[in-house]
Structures are given as C-alpha cells and as structure tokens.
Design a protein around this motif. Structure first.
Motif, PDB file in Angstrom:
ATOM      1  N   MET A   1       4.922  10.451  -4.148  1.00 34.60           N
ATOM      2  CA  MET A   1       4.553   9.509  -4.917  1.00 34.60           C
ATOM      3  C   MET A   1       4.522   8.057  -5.704  1.00 34.60           C
ATOM      4  O   MET A   1       4.896   7.177  -5.478  1.00 34.60           O
ATOM      5  N   GLU A   2       5.331   8.743  -6.465  1.00 36.01           N
ATOM      6  CA  GLU A   2       5.963   8.312  -7.974  1.00 36.01           C
ATOM      7  C   GLU A   2       6.936   7.147  -7.414  1.00 36.01           C
ATOM      8  O   GLU A   2       6.828   5.876  -7.829  1.00 36.01           O
ATOM      9  N   HIS A   3       7.777   7.226  -6.224  1.00 33.88           N
ATOM     10  CA  HIS A   3       8.387   6.405  -5.916  1.00 33.88           C
ATOM     11  C   HIS A   3       7.892   5.103  -5.251  1.00 33.88           C
ATOM     12  O   HIS A   3       8.503   4.360  -5.155  1.00 33.88           O
ATOM     13  N   SER A   4       7.080   5.346  -4.129  1.00 38.44           N
ATOM     14  CA  SER A   4       6.341   5.141  -3.513  1.00 38.44           C
ATOM     15  C   SER A   4       5.654   3.969  -4.547  1.00 38.44           C
ATOM     16  O   SER A   4       5.142   2.414  -3.682  1.00 38.44           O
ATOM     17  N   VAL A   5       5.064   4.272  -5.380  1.00 38.17           N
ATOM     18  CA  VAL A   5       3.683   2.875  -5.985  1.00 38.17           C
ATOM     19  C   VAL A   5       5.516   2.456  -6.769  1.00 38.17           C
ATOM     20  O   VAL A   5       5.004   1.483  -6.661  1.00 38.17           O
ATOM     21  N   HIS A   6       6.361   2.807  -7.256  1.00 38.61           N
ATOM     22  CA  HIS A   6       7.297   1.997  -7.986  1.00 38.61           C
ATOM     23  C   HIS A   6       8.552   0.738  -7.090  1.00 38.61           C
ATOM     24  O   HIS A   6       7.641  -0.257  -7.536  1.00 38.61           O
ATOM     25  N   LEU A   7       8.153   1.561  -5.453  1.00 42.75           N
ATOM     26  CA  LEU A   7       8.723   0.374  -4.238  1.00 42.75           C
ATOM     27  C   LEU A   7       7.887  -0.665  -4.573  1.00 42.75           C
ATOM     28  O   LEU A   7       8.429  -2.087  -4.421  1.00 42.75           O
ATOM     29  N   ALA A   8       6.198   0.195  -4.206  1.00 44.94           N
ATOM     30  CA  ALA A   8       5.485  -1.323  -4.415  1.00 44.94           C
ATOM     31  C   ALA A   8       5.290  -2.129  -5.357  1.00 44.94           C
ATOM     32  O   ALA A   8       4.986  -3.045  -5.102  1.00 44.94           O
ATOM     33  N   SER A   9       5.487  -1.346  -6.288  1.00 44.10           N
ATOM     34  CA  SER A   9       5.486  -2.763  -7.749  1.00 44.10           C
ATOM     35  C   SER A   9       6.228  -3.806  -7.141  1.00 44.10           C
ATOM     36  O   SER A   9       6.312  -5.059  -7.976  1.00 44.10           O
ATOM     37  N   LEU A  10       7.573  -3.150  -7.321  1.00 41.52           N
ATOM     38  CA  LEU A  10       8.363  -4.084  -6.945  1.00 41.52           C
ATOM     39  C   LEU A  10       8.513  -5.240  -6.254  1.00 41.52           C
ATOM     40  O   LEU A  10       8.908  -6.337  -6.225  1.00 41.52           O
TER      41      LEU A  10
ATOM     42  N   SER B   1      -1.830  -1.330 -11.041  1.00 44.19           N
ATOM     43  CA  SER B   1      -2.916  -1.169  -9.790  1.00 44.19           C
ATOM     44  C   SER B   1      -4.507  -2.099  -9.913  1.00 44.19           C
ATOM     45  O   SER B   1      -4.613  -2.138 -10.686  1.00 44.19           O
ATOM     46  N   ALA B   2      -5.005  -2.273  -8.784  1.00 44.42           N
ATOM     47  CA  ALA B   2      -6.661  -2.621  -8.785  1.00 44.42           C
ATOM     48  C   ALA B   2      -6.965  -1.389  -9.231  1.00 44.42           C
ATOM     49  O   ALA B   2      -8.610  -1.445  -9.164  1.00 44.42           O
ATOM     50  N   ASP B   3      -6.498   0.275  -8.928  1.00 44.03           N
ATOM     51  CA  ASP B   3      -7.650   0.495  -8.892  1.00 44.03           C
ATOM     52  C   ASP B   3      -7.543   1.860 -10.131  1.00 44.03           C
ATOM     53  O   ASP B   3      -6.178   1.943 -10.811  1.00 44.03           O
ATOM     54  N   TYR B   4      -8.497   1.073 -11.067  1.00 44.75           N
ATOM     55  CA  TYR B   4      -8.753   2.298 -12.667  1.00 44.75           C
ATOM     56  C   TYR B   4      -8.352   3.584 -12.499  1.00 44.75           C
ATOM     57  O   TYR B   4      -7.587   4.235 -13.691  1.00 44.75           O
ATOM     58  N   ASN B   5      -8.509   4.515 -11.665  1.00 40.96           N
ATOM     59  CA  ASN B   5      -8.539   5.623 -11.747  1.00 40.96           C
ATOM     60  C   ASN B   5      -6.708   6.295 -11.174  1.00 40.96           C
ATOM     61  O   ASN B   5      -6.358   7.006 -12.586  1.00 40.96           O
ATOM     62  N   GLN B   6      -6.355   4.996 -10.540  1.00 40.65           N
ATOM     63  CA  GLN B   6      -4.542   4.786 -10.442  1.00 40.65           C
ATOM     64  C   GLN B   6      -3.544   4.943 -11.058  1.00 40.65           C
ATOM     65  O   GLN B   6      -2.646   5.595 -12.029  1.00 40.65           O
ATOM     66  N   ILE B   7      -4.290   3.682 -12.337  1.00 39.40           N
ATOM     67  CA  ILE B   7      -3.301   3.409 -13.703  1.00 39.40           C
ATOM     68  C   ILE B   7      -3.714   5.323 -14.781  1.00 39.40           C
ATOM     69  O   ILE B   7      -2.853   4.397 -15.181  1.00 39.40           O
ATOM     70  N   GLN B   8      -5.091   5.001 -14.935  1.00 38.42           N
ATOM     71  CA  GLN B   8      -4.884   6.356 -15.633  1.00 38.42           C
ATOM     72  C   GLN B   8      -3.850   7.638 -15.344  1.00 38.42           C
ATOM     73  O   GLN B   8      -3.835   7.763 -16.113  1.00 38.42           O
ATOM     74  N   GLN B   9      -4.044   7.072 -13.718  1.00 36.62           N
ATOM     75  CA  GLN B   9      -3.067   9.434 -13.682  1.00 36.62           C
ATOM     76  C   GLN B   9      -1.285   8.222 -13.944  1.00 36.62           C
ATOM     77  O   GLN B   9      -0.470   9.150 -14.834  1.00 36.62           O
ATOM     78  N   THR B  10      -1.611   7.116 -14.002  1.00 32.49           N
ATOM     79  CA  THR B  10      -0.011   6.479 -14.278  1.00 32.49           C
ATOM     80  C   THR B  10       0.280   6.792 -15.644  1.00 32.49           C
ATOM     81  O   THR B  10       0.987   6.993 -16.443  1.00 32.49           O
TER      82      THR B  10
ATOM     83  N   GLN C   1      -3.868   2.076  -2.840  1.00 33.39           N
ATOM     84  CA  GLN C   1      -4.001   3.056  -2.143  1.00 33.39           C
ATOM     85  C   GLN C   1      -4.777   3.816  -0.731  1.00 33.39           C
ATOM     86  O   GLN C   1      -5.931   3.116  -1.158  1.00 33.39           O
ATOM     87  N   ALA C   2      -4.263   3.785  -0.026  1.00 39.03           N
ATOM     88  CA  ALA C   2      -5.557   4.012   1.352  1.00 39.03           C
ATOM     89  C   ALA C   2      -4.484   5.515   2.682  1.00 39.03           C
ATOM     90  O   ALA C   2      -3.405   6.002   1.977  1.00 39.03           O
TER      91      ALA C   2
ATOM     92  N   TRP D   1       0.926  -0.786   0.256  1.00 41.63           N
ATOM     93  CA  TRP D   1       0.051  -0.082  -0.063  1.00 41.63           C
ATOM     94  C   TRP D   1       0.900   1.242   0.007  1.00 41.63           C
ATOM     95  O   TRP D   1       1.504   1.567   0.588  1.00 41.63           O
ATOM     96  N   THR D   2       0.330   2.366  -0.697  1.00 40.08           N
ATOM     97  CA  THR D   2       1.233   3.926  -0.639  1.00 40.08           C
ATOM     98  C   THR D   2       0.094   4.352  -0.081  1.00 40.08           C
ATOM     99  O   THR D   2      -1.486   4.172   0.247  1.00 40.08           O
ATOM    100  N   LEU D   3       0.127   5.580   0.279  1.00 37.51           N
ATOM    101  CA  LEU D   3      -0.857   7.252   0.635  1.00 37.51           C
ATOM    102  C   LEU D   3      -1.302   7.704  -0.493  1.00 37.51           C
ATOM    103  O   LEU D   3      -1.165   7.724  -1.248  1.00 37.51           O
ATOM    104  N   GLY D   4      -2.641   7.508  -0.094  1.00 40.62           N
ATOM    105  CA  GLY D   4      -3.714   8.305  -0.705  1.00 40.62           C
ATOM    106  C   GLY D   4      -5.025   7.832  -0.456  1.00 40.62           C
ATOM    107  O   GLY D   4      -5.401   7.510   0.753  1.00 40.62           O
ATOM    108  N   LEU D   5      -6.002   8.020  -1.303  1.00 39.78           N
ATOM    109  CA  LEU D   5      -7.433   8.655  -0.808  1.00 39.78           C
ATOM    110  C   LEU D   5      -7.792   6.541  -1.569  1.00 39.78           C
ATOM    111  O   LEU D   5      -7.973   6.313  -2.711  1.00 39.78           O
ATOM    112  N   ALA D   6      -8.747   5.729  -0.157  1.00 41.48           N
ATOM    113  CA  ALA D   6      -8.855   4.815  -0.920  1.00 41.48           C
ATOM    114  C   ALA D   6     -10.595   5.245  -1.791  1.00 41.48           C
ATOM    115  O   ALA D   6     -11.151   5.494  -1.112  1.00 41.48           O
TER     116      ALA D   6
END
Length: 390
Positions: free
Chosen positions: A179-188, A344-353, A206-207, A126-131
């Motif tokens: 955020m970008e580095h956090s999400v990348h680390l989470a993916s790894l 990501s399981a979050d479609y909105n997040q992957i659209q941001q990516t 994210q939550a 998980w990374t920081l963000g709105l659930a």
C-alpha cells in the motif's frame, strides 16, 4: 589414487564454474525492472463510451505510448502489456500476467465517465482499498463490471457481485503490504498530471478494484480523464493529448524508479529532464486549468496532506530533515517553505499516513487545500464528513 584425486578436482572446479555462471546470470536477471502496463477493457468490452470514441481504444493507445517511452529510454526495464491489441482479457488474467512475470509495478490505464449531464474534467489515480464515498464506490463498480462479460464470473470471483455494495466489504479487512509504495506512486503520477500535463488534479483515491486486489506488487489504476465531457473526449483522442498523458505517466514511473534505486543502492543514473523540454508536454488549447474547471471553490475537490516541517529556504529532495521520506512536496506561505507528505481527498487515509510517520515527525499535522489554495482544515473535515455521511 592420484588419478581419482585429479578427477575429483576437475569435477569440483567444473561444478564451481557452472554455479558461478548461474549466479552471474541470476544477478544480471535481477537487474531487470519489470513493469506491467494494463490497458483497461478491450475486445467485446468497450468500457465507457463517448460521442466519438470508446474507452478501450484510448486506454490502449496511451498504454502503448507509455511502454514505448520506457523501452526507448530505460534499457534495464522489461515492459509487459496485458494486451497490445483490441482483445478481451479477464480481470484475474491481467493480474496473473503481472504475478507470473514477478513484476515490480502494475499500472492499469483507464478512462473515466460521469453520469447524467455532468461536465467533469481531470485525471485521478487510484489504489486498492475500501471506497469511503459513494462516488468512489461507483468508480469501482464501473471498472469491476467487466467481469460480467465472463460467463463463469460467479465461480472465478467467489460470488463477487460488482453491482452490490455488500460485496465490497471484503476490501475493508484487506492488508495490502504494498500500500505505501502504491500510494506513493499514485501521488507521483498525480503530481505529473498537474505539472507536466497541466490537467485538473482530481487527487489520489482508494476503492475496491478486483484487478488491483489480485496483483502481488505495488499497483495503481489511472483514470486519464472523462470521456463523457465532449471537450475532454476530444483532448483524450488527440495525438497531442495522448502524447502528453503518456509522457506524464512515464515521468511518474521514472521518478518512482529513481527513488527506489537511491533507496536500495544509494545511486541512480536516471536523469529526469525538465518537463518543458519534453515533446508533447504542452497542453492543447482545449485543455482546462483548475480555475477554468471550477470557478467556484465549492466545485473543487478538497485534498488533505500531512505537514511535517517548515524552513526558511527551499530544501533539496534528499535533505536529511526529511529523514528518508520520498515524495515530499512543499508550498510557500510568506517567506516560509512548508513541507508536506502524502495527498488524498480521503481524510481517514491521510490520518493513517500521519500516524505511519508519527515516530519520525511527532509534530506532523493535517492541512487541507482546495485546488492550490490552503483552506481551514476544520472546514475541510466538516465538508468531508458531510459528503461521506451515510
């Protein structure tokens, strides 16, 4: 006059020497990479409770194993624990430890639980963000509830109520520059859980976690597995299970650090050994594969990714076609290799990516997977919207 000149030269030379020494010391200190490992809960806060164990103990044992692996193999890394024994540490104090150490990474280790009689397995990061879903919000509520053990929590956390959905609105407007580095680390991490640890991959989410909100560096929160599932709990408490999970986290950390070194200096001496050669990497007989976890596709979590390009051959990780992107993954359709970025399981997040890399990859588009199987993206989006409909 000559004497004054000599004294002046002596003082000047001494000053230059001392300044050079200080700069040299600073340079050496700057080479240290600081990682803060945070075993969730502790002391009077047990975390989730299973039939044979408590979350706080699992978190601590795995965290110490991760730290030992890093200390043993990475001499230029300083490991700091928010706790190394069974003691209670306030959430804001955990982040404060990392901030005071000027840490490069913050890794918080937890164990999940499912309500009722649900049988759920697998690891998530998980990374920081709105659930964006009720399920994600519940995870944040459970982890943030630790502040209720603090007598002055309403003052320390500005009236934040971990059980009130309204309190989490603050995370919608947060701008996290890491955020970008956090999400990348989470993916790894998730990639290692899936490949090295042979765990059910529950994806990157994210939550609104208070412990991540206050940390001023790339930060992630790992959920090792579900203490509420008996088979999973036995795995989490086994020596082999803990070694395997620690090894996966360590390898995810290594990959991240290697990529950062290559990005900053163009060179890295880190060599990541094949997963099969790592001690304790083989899953125990009690572990489950994705197909065992969910024989029906409808029980598997849908993961969205951004497809950036295709090739008729397997490209190296540093191929110029990736335009500097790190953490690019791939899948194969027929004789064609298709390369993706983010997950990501979050479609909105992957659209941001997708939007964040649209300048480099104008033709990038979103694809969806259920387990390891590619599925129709329109169907996946429709399912996502139904699941997140208020």
């Amino acid at each position: 006059m000559m004497r004054l000149s000599k004294n002046f030269l002596f003082v000047r030379l001494l000053y230059i020497s001392l300044w050079g020494f200080l700069l040299s010391g600073s340079s050496l200190w700057a080479k240290d990479f600081v990682v803060v490992i945070d075993p969730g809960h502790g002391g009077r806060d047990p975390g989730a409770v299973g039939k044979i164990s408590k979350e706080k103990d699992i978190n601590l044992k795995v965290a110490l194993k991760v730290g030992d692996l890093i200390k043993k193999n990475c001499k230029d890394v300083k490991v700091i624990y928010t706790r190394s024994t069974d003691v209670f540490v306030a959430l804001d104090r955990r982040a404060e430890i990392a901030n005071n150490a000027k840490a490069d990474l913050f890794i918080s280790i937890h164990t999940d639980a499912a309500s009722g009689s649900k049988t759920v397995r697998g690891a998530s990061t998980w990374t920081l963000g709105l659930a964006r879903s009720d399920a994600n919000l519940e995870v944040a509520k459970r982890e943030n509830a630790v502040i209720l053990y603090e007598s002055d929590y309403q003052t320390r956390y500005a009236g934040f109520n971990p059980n009130s959905a309204e309190s989490y609105i603050i995370f919608e407007f947060m701008q996290d520059k890491y955020m970008e580095h956090s999400v990348h680390l989470a993916s790894l991490m998730q990639k290692e859980f899936k490949t090295t640890c042979k765990r059910v991959d529950r994806g990157v989410h994210q939550a609104g976690f208070l412990v991540l909100k206050a940390s001023a560096m790339p930060s992630i929160l790992i959920e090792l597995g579900f203490i509420s599932t008996p088979e999973e709990e036995r795995y989490l408490n086994s020596e082999q299970g803990m070694n395997t999970l620690a090894n996966g986290i360590y390898r995810g950390f290594l990959q991240y650090k290697k990529e950062q070194e290559l990005r900053l200096t163009g060179v890295s001496q880190i060599v990541i050994p094949p997963a099969a050669s790592e001690p304790g990497s083989a899953p125990p007989q009690t572990s489950v594969t994705a197909s065992q976890e969910a024989p029906s596709h409808s029980d598997e979590e849908i993961v969205f990714k951004v497809q950036i390009l295709s090739a008729n051959r397997l490209l190296p990780a540093n191929d110029k076609s990736f335009k500097g992107l790190k953490g690019v993954d791939h899948y194969k359709e027929g004789n064609t290799y298709k390369y993706t970025y983010g997950a990501s399981a979050d479609y909105n997040q992957i659209q941001q990516t997708r939007r964040s890399i649209s300048a480099q990859f104008k033709d990038a588009f979103v694809v969806a997977f259920r387990g390891d199987t590619k599925m129709d993206v329109k169907e996946a989006i429709e399912i996502f919207r139904k699941q997140n409909k208020k």
